[in-house]
Design a protein around this motif. Structure first.
Motif, PDB file in Angstrom:
ATOM      1  N   GLY A 179      55.697  25.461  48.311  1.00 26.40           N
ATOM      2  CA  GLY A 179      56.872  25.404  49.039  1.00 26.40           C
ATOM      3  C   GLY A 179      58.125  24.641  48.094  1.00 26.40           C
ATOM      4  O   GLY A 179      58.882  24.440  48.978  1.00 26.40           O
ATOM      5  N   VAL A 180      57.797  24.328  47.103  1.00 24.99           N
ATOM      6  CA  VAL A 180      58.730  23.562  46.114  1.00 24.99           C
ATOM      7  C   VAL A 180      59.266  24.611  45.154  1.00 24.99           C
ATOM      8  O   VAL A 180      58.265  25.528  44.628  1.00 24.99           O
ATOM      9  N   THR A 181      60.317  24.593  45.076  1.00 24.79           N
ATOM     10  CA  THR A 181      61.100  25.527  44.092  1.00 24.79           C
ATOM     11  C   THR A 181      61.824  24.676  43.145  1.00 24.79           C
ATOM     12  O   THR A 181      62.183  23.725  43.205  1.00 24.79           O
ATOM     13  N   THR A 252      62.954  30.952  42.736  1.00 21.15           N
ATOM     14  CA  THR A 252      62.440  29.800  41.956  1.00 21.15           C
ATOM     15  C   THR A 252      62.163  30.379  40.614  1.00 21.15           C
ATOM     16  O   THR A 252      62.047  31.516  40.067  1.00 21.15           O
ATOM     17  N   GLY A 253      62.059  29.523  39.426  1.00 18.62           N
ATOM     18  CA  GLY A 253      61.830  29.768  38.122  1.00 18.62           C
ATOM     19  C   GLY A 253      63.105  30.393  37.471  1.00 18.62           C
ATOM     20  O   GLY A 253      62.869  31.095  36.368  1.00 18.62           O
ATOM     21  N   ALA A 254      64.052  30.145  38.146  1.00 14.45           N
ATOM     22  CA  ALA A 254      65.447  31.154  37.746  1.00 14.45           C
ATOM     23  C   ALA A 254      66.497  30.316  36.747  1.00 14.45           C
ATOM     24  O   ALA A 254      66.320  28.960  36.985  1.00 14.45           O
ATOM     25  N   ALA A 255      67.063  30.934  35.819  1.00 15.93           N
ATOM     26  CA  ALA A 255      68.158  30.342  35.080  1.00 15.93           C
ATOM     27  C   ALA A 255      69.349  31.031  35.805  1.00 15.93           C
ATOM     28  O   ALA A 255      69.638  32.268  35.369  1.00 15.93           O
ATOM     29  N   LEU A 256      69.794  30.283  36.520  1.00 15.12           N
ATOM     30  CA  LEU A 256      71.089  30.826  37.163  1.00 15.12           C
ATOM     31  C   LEU A 256      72.392  30.468  36.470  1.00 15.12           C
ATOM     32  O   LEU A 256      72.797  29.007  36.678  1.00 15.12           O
TER      33      LEU A 256
END
Length: 267
Positions: A179-181, A252-256
């Protein structure tokens, strides 16, 4: 779409000015209790007073601050001792300084890595277990388009921002199913106080507004920019606050990127 962070506590490192302060203000405006951070107590106190002016009083009563130089393990531990729990951690602290590769000694590489990378490592290690136990949390690393487009005049800086991307992606995998991003945000040229100071000699020489000088800088030094200007700190903060909110639960795990299109790739 309404972002409501009531009941959440957010820690924003390096937040007495610039992008960090804008993020803290937007988080407070969305209802979060916000912990500001800077190296000097006077700067922290000033930022708290300023935030309470720019954010409605009902939203800013829970603002507080911790003075700590997070470029050291000891000061990271001191912050955690004062603020042992957080729902949102924005690893915003960072330094930059153009230096030629051949004139950049080991000590500078180490200093940049301690501030730009290890501060986020240490604080994430401290706060992520509590987030996982509660089943909700957000960790955001402020990387940079320089982490993808390594600048020739700041190789040491670019390397640390690439490291932040790797760190955020790895931590997102480590926190899978909790539940943690964990995500990274990549600003491009942004009209923060630091950039304004860098552009001040040109502004004084030409008498042009700082926004115009910044736009000329972007066109010259980041010619791939699509917006053809520097972003505002508020434009960067808007993306960060969305990623910090419950609305972003599938990201999650994204480079935005909020880089104005500087990075010339569709992926």
């Amino acid at each position: 779409m309404k972002i409501d962070l009531s009941g959440k506590t957010a820690i924003v490192t390096g937040s007495t000015g610039g992008i960090g302060f804008a993020i803290a203000a937007e988080l407070a405006g969305s209802g979060a209790a916000v912990v500001l951070n800077g190296r000097k107590q006077a700067a922290v106190d000033g930022a708290i007073a300023r935030l309470r002016q720019v954010v409605p009083s009902a939203m800013s009563r829970a603002v507080r601050g911790v003075a700590a130089d997070l470029g050291t393990a000891e000061e990271c531990a001191a912050l955690v001792a004062v603020e042992p729990s957080a729902d949102i951690l924005v690893n915003n602290l960072g330094i930059f300084d153009p230096q030629d590769f051949f004139g950049t000694p080991d000590a500078e590489w180490e200093r940049f890595f301690e501030v730009n990378v290890l501060s986020g490592v240490r604080l994430s290690r401290a706060y992520l277990p509590g987030m996982a136990k509660r089943g909700w949390g957000r960790v955001i690393f402020m990387s940079s388009e320089s982490g993808l487009n390594i600048p020739a005049d700041m190789i040491h800086y670019g390397v640390t921002k690439t490291a932040d991307l790797a760190l955020s992606r790895g931590l997102a995998k480590r926190m899978a199913g909790t539940g943690v991003t964990v995500n990274a945000v990549l600003p491009g040229p942004t009209l923060s106080e630091g950039v304004q100071e860098m552009l001040r000699p040109e502004q004084e020489r030409t008498g042009k507004p700082v926004e115009e000088v910044a736009a000329e800088f972007v066109v010259t030094h980041r010619p791939s920019s699509i917006i053809r200007r520097a972003a505002t700190v508020e434009e960067v903060a808007n993306l960060v606050v969305y990623i910090a909110s419950p609305l972003s639960s599938a990201t999650t795990g994204a480079a935005l990127r909020v880089d104005g299109g500087v990075v010339d790739t569709i992926a």
